[in-house]
Design a protein around this motif. Structure first.
Motif, PDB file in Angstrom:
ATOM      1  N   LEU A   1      79.798  27.554  18.440  1.00 28.32           N
ATOM      2  CA  LEU A   1      78.809  26.526  18.126  1.00 28.32           C
ATOM      3  C   LEU A   1      79.247  25.670  16.944  1.00 28.32           C
ATOM      4  O   LEU A   1      78.885  24.497  16.844  1.00 28.32           O
ATOM      5  N   VAL A   2      80.025  26.259  16.032  1.00 24.82           N
ATOM      6  CA  VAL A   2      80.598  25.469  14.935  1.00 24.82           C
ATOM      7  C   VAL A   2      81.494  24.377  15.511  1.00 24.82           C
ATOM      8  O   VAL A   2      81.399  23.200  15.147  1.00 24.82           O
ATOM      9  N   GLY A   3      82.381  24.778  16.427  1.00 29.55           N
ATOM     10  CA  GLY A   3      83.272  23.808  17.057  1.00 29.55           C
ATOM     11  C   GLY A   3      82.518  22.757  17.843  1.00 29.55           C
ATOM     12  O   GLY A   3      82.882  21.573  17.827  1.00 29.55           O
ATOM     13  N   VAL A   4      81.447  23.171  18.520  1.00 32.91           N
ATOM     14  CA  VAL A   4      80.641  22.227  19.298  1.00 32.91           C
ATOM     15  C   VAL A   4      79.987  21.204  18.376  1.00 32.91           C
ATOM     16  O   VAL A   4      79.997  19.995  18.659  1.00 32.91           O
ATOM     17  N   ALA A   5      79.426  21.681  17.261  1.00 33.59           N
ATOM     18  CA  ALA A   5      78.755  20.767  16.333  1.00 33.59           C
ATOM     19  C   ALA A   5      79.736  19.755  15.754  1.00 33.59           C
ATOM     20  O   ALA A   5      79.412  18.576  15.584  1.00 33.59           O
ATOM     21  N   ILE A   6      80.951  20.205  15.456  1.00 35.92           N
ATOM     22  CA  ILE A   6      81.966  19.293  14.928  1.00 35.92           C
ATOM     23  C   ILE A   6      82.388  18.279  15.998  1.00 35.92           C
ATOM     24  O   ILE A   6      82.570  17.097  15.721  1.00 35.92           O
ATOM     25  N   ALA A   7      82.512  18.758  17.237  1.00 36.56           N
ATOM     26  CA  ALA A   7      82.925  17.878  18.335  1.00 36.56           C
ATOM     27  C   ALA A   7      81.906  16.773  18.573  1.00 36.56           C
ATOM     28  O   ALA A   7      82.270  15.662  18.966  1.00 36.56           O
ATOM     29  N   GLU A   8      80.639  17.069  18.321  1.00 38.49           N
ATOM     30  CA  GLU A   8      79.580  16.092  18.562  1.00 38.49           C
ATOM     31  C   GLU A   8      79.304  15.215  17.346  1.00 38.49           C
ATOM     32  O   GLU A   8      78.403  14.385  17.373  1.00 38.49           O
ATOM     33  N   SER A   9      80.044  15.438  16.262  1.00 34.89           N
ATOM     34  CA  SER A   9      79.901  14.593  15.076  1.00 34.89           C
ATOM     35  C   SER A   9      81.226  13.884  14.812  1.00 34.89           C
ATOM     36  O   SER A   9      82.225  14.129  15.481  1.00 34.89           O
ATOM     37  N   ASP A  10      81.222  13.030  13.835  1.00 38.81           N
ATOM     38  CA  ASP A  10      82.433  12.302  13.457  1.00 38.81           C
ATOM     39  C   ASP A  10      83.275  13.208  12.561  1.00 38.81           C
ATOM     40  O   ASP A  10      82.937  13.454  11.402  1.00 38.81           O
ATOM     41  N   PHE A  11      84.394  13.715  13.115  1.00 40.22           N
ATOM     42  CA  PHE A  11      85.217  14.662  12.367  1.00 40.22           C
ATOM     43  C   PHE A  11      85.738  14.061  11.070  1.00 40.22           C
ATOM     44  O   PHE A  11      85.949  14.773  10.083  1.00 40.22           O
ATOM     45  N   ALA A  12      85.927  12.764  11.051  1.00 42.76           N
ATOM     46  CA  ALA A  12      86.418  12.123   9.830  1.00 42.76           C
ATOM     47  C   ALA A  12      85.432  12.279   8.682  1.00 42.76           C
ATOM     48  O   ALA A  12      85.815  12.227   7.500  1.00 42.76           O
ATOM     49  N   GLU A  13      84.145  12.486   9.020  1.00 43.43           N
ATOM     50  CA  GLU A  13      83.140  12.683   7.979  1.00 43.43           C
ATOM     51  C   GLU A  13      83.437  13.924   7.148  1.00 43.43           C
ATOM     52  O   GLU A  13      83.073  13.997   5.975  1.00 43.43           O
ATOM     53  N   VAL A  14      84.051  14.926   7.764  1.00 40.60           N
ATOM     54  CA  VAL A  14      84.396  16.143   7.033  1.00 40.60           C
ATOM     55  C   VAL A  14      85.330  15.817   5.868  1.00 40.60           C
ATOM     56  O   VAL A  14      85.180  16.328   4.763  1.00 40.60           O
ATOM     57  N   LEU A  15      86.304  14.955   6.132  1.00 41.31           N
ATOM     58  CA  LEU A  15      87.280  14.605   5.111  1.00 41.31           C
ATOM     59  C   LEU A  15      86.682  13.691   4.040  1.00 41.31           C
ATOM     60  O   LEU A  15      87.140  13.688   2.901  1.00 41.31           O
ATOM     61  N   ARG A  16      85.659  12.926   4.422  1.00 44.40           N
ATOM     62  CA  ARG A  16      85.073  11.979   3.470  1.00 44.40           C
ATOM     63  C   ARG A  16      83.901  12.563   2.698  1.00 44.40           C
ATOM     64  O   ARG A  16      83.354  11.893   1.821  1.00 44.40           O
ATOM     65  N   GLU A  17      83.490  13.787   3.007  1.00 45.66           N
ATOM     66  CA  GLU A  17      82.304  14.397   2.403  1.00 45.66           C
ATOM     67  C   GLU A  17      82.659  14.933   1.012  1.00 45.66           C
ATOM     68  O   GLU A  17      82.821  16.132   0.792  1.00 45.66           O
ATOM     69  N   ARG A  18      82.791  14.016   0.026  1.00 47.05           N
ATOM     70  CA  ARG A  18      83.231  14.417  -1.306  1.00 47.05           C
ATOM     71  C   ARG A  18      82.238  15.342  -1.991  1.00 47.05           C
ATOM     72  O   ARG A  18      82.639  16.247  -2.737  1.00 47.05           O
ATOM     73  N   ARG A  19      80.952  15.109  -1.795  1.00 49.47           N
ATOM     74  CA  ARG A  19      79.959  15.998  -2.396  1.00 49.47           C
ATOM     75  C   ARG A  19      80.129  17.436  -1.903  1.00 49.47           C
ATOM     76  O   ARG A  19      79.887  18.386  -2.642  1.00 49.47           O
ATOM     77  N   LEU A  20      80.543  17.562  -0.648  1.00 49.71           N
ATOM     78  CA  LEU A  20      80.721  18.885  -0.068  1.00 49.71           C
ATOM     79  C   LEU A  20      81.837  19.646  -0.760  1.00 49.71           C
ATOM     80  O   LEU A  20      81.739  20.859  -0.966  1.00 49.71           O
ATOM     81  N   TYR A  21      82.905  18.952  -1.151  1.00 55.82           N
ATOM     82  CA  TYR A  21      83.997  19.607  -1.862  1.00 55.82           C
ATOM     83  C   TYR A  21      83.541  20.095  -3.235  1.00 55.82           C
ATOM     84  O   TYR A  21      83.882  21.209  -3.658  1.00 55.82           O
ATOM     85  N   LEU A  22      82.780  19.263  -3.942  1.00 58.08           N
ATOM     86  CA  LEU A  22      82.268  19.665  -5.250  1.00 58.08           C
ATOM     87  C   LEU A  22      81.295  20.830  -5.103  1.00 58.08           C
ATOM     88  O   LEU A  22      81.332  21.792  -5.887  1.00 58.08           O
ATOM     89  N   PHE A  23      80.431  20.741  -4.099  1.00 60.01           N
ATOM     90  CA  PHE A  23      79.476  21.820  -3.838  1.00 60.01           C
ATOM     91  C   PHE A  23      80.213  23.123  -3.526  1.00 60.01           C
ATOM     92  O   PHE A  23      79.843  24.192  -4.024  1.00 60.01           O
ATOM     93  N   GLU A  24      81.262  23.035  -2.699  1.00 57.11           N
ATOM     94  CA  GLU A  24      82.068  24.208  -2.357  1.00 57.11           C
ATOM     95  C   GLU A  24      82.664  24.842  -3.613  1.00 57.11           C
ATOM     96  O   GLU A  24      82.592  26.057  -3.797  1.00 57.11           O
TER      97      GLU A  24
END
Length: 308
Positions: free
Chosen positions: A207-230
């Motif tokens: 389901l993780v893979g499915v959710a990523i497939a249905e979203s814009d994968f490039a958003e993962v790389l651009r999610e700067r807040r997510l890196y700081l949060f991590e």
């Protein structure tokens, strides 16, 4: 080093399964209604079976003191995650719409599928027993108080109780009762729970893979807040807590379990749980990718820190 290598192999296997889910979604096998159906299956059927199976597998000969330690550790674990995540959200400053999702990611972590293997590699089967109690306490708190916080309306008081009372919460309460009363499920029922529960991890990662497939994968790389949060939530928090608690003389095993569980990535079935509570599953799916990838570097360092 052998234990660390085995742990990394397990994490790599989970990543590969998520890629299979991604491929299945791209090929049209797990899109739309199929995704929603599997999310419901995981949340309402296989995850409760996983919880009941954990209670059945726990070593009941260790005595009430270990149970008390597990209960106290579970409560501390949840409260630390909750308070720290609120503080980190204030620093990261996500949008108002994303705040519940960041809170969700901060407290819904991969306790079972990543946490237990790491704990067993470092401390053995007795630590897994304590971890199972922590998991039960966490579930009771997350699927009640935690869900209330995450699903609150803008007024801060509007809560849909039907979304709080859930199959995982009922299963967690039943699991604790079975353990404390020393009641064993019939052999056929225990085997059925183990068999059905074994599907939770692969389905959750798909389901993780499915959710990523249905979203814009490039958003993962651009999610700067997510890196700081991590960094703040999954790396800095466990390390910062480890130093003073060790200096205060906290039991080595209890401290290790607490630190390991705090460092676990976002839970692999987070998109399924988010969907069940009518939250957007895309941000949790991206959070799983970021925190899981980072865990390949942080887990060996964490193991080294705990074994010094």
């Amino acid at each position: 080093m052998t234990e660390i290598a085995g742990m990394l192999n397990s994490m790599a296997a989970l990543v590969i399964v998520s890629l299979l889910g991604y491929a299945a979604a791209r090929l049209g096998f797990l899109a739309g209604p199929a995704r929603e159906g599997i999310s419901g299956l995981v949340f309402n059927i296989t995850l409760p079976c996983t919880i009941l199976n954990a209670a059945g597998q726990a070593d009941r000969s260790l005595g009430g003191g270990h149970v008390a330690n597990g209960l106290l550790l579970g409560l501390s674990f949840f409260l630390i995650m909750l308070a720290a995540t609120y503080a980190i959200i204030a620093l990261v400053k996500p949008s108002q719409e994303e705040r519940p999702l960041y809170l969700f990611m901060g407290i819904f972590t991969n306790i079972v599928f990543a946490g237990f293997p790491v704990i067993e590699a470092l401390y053995g089967s007795n630590a897994v027993f304590l971890g199972s109690i922590v998991f039960a306490v966490f579930n009771l708190l997350f699927y009640s108080f935690g869900v209330m916080l995450i699903t609150m309306g803008d007024s801060g008081i509007s809560v849909d109780m039907h979304r709080v009372l859930s199959a995982p919460l009922v299963a967690s309460a039943a699991a604790m009762a079975l353990f404390l009363l020393d009641i064993h499920l019939p052999a056929f029922a225990a085997e059925a729970c183990e068999l059905a529960g074994s599907a939770t991890s692969p389905l959750g990662m798909m389901l993780v893979g499915v959710a990523i497939a249905e979203s814009d994968f490039a958003e993962v790389l651009r999610e700067r807040r997510l890196y700081l949060f991590e960094f703040l939530r999954f790396i800095a928090l466990p390390v910062v807590l480890f130093m003073p608690l060790r200096a205060l003389g906290m039991d080595e095993m209890l401290l290790g379990i607490l630190v390991v569980l705090l460092a676990m990535p976002v839970g692999s079935i987070a998109p399924a749980v988010a969907t069940a509570y009518r939250l957007d599953p895309d941000l949790p799916a991206r959070g799983i990718v970021v925190t899981t990838v980072f865990s390949f570097a942080t887990f060996p360092l964490l193991a080294l820190l705990l074994t010094l």
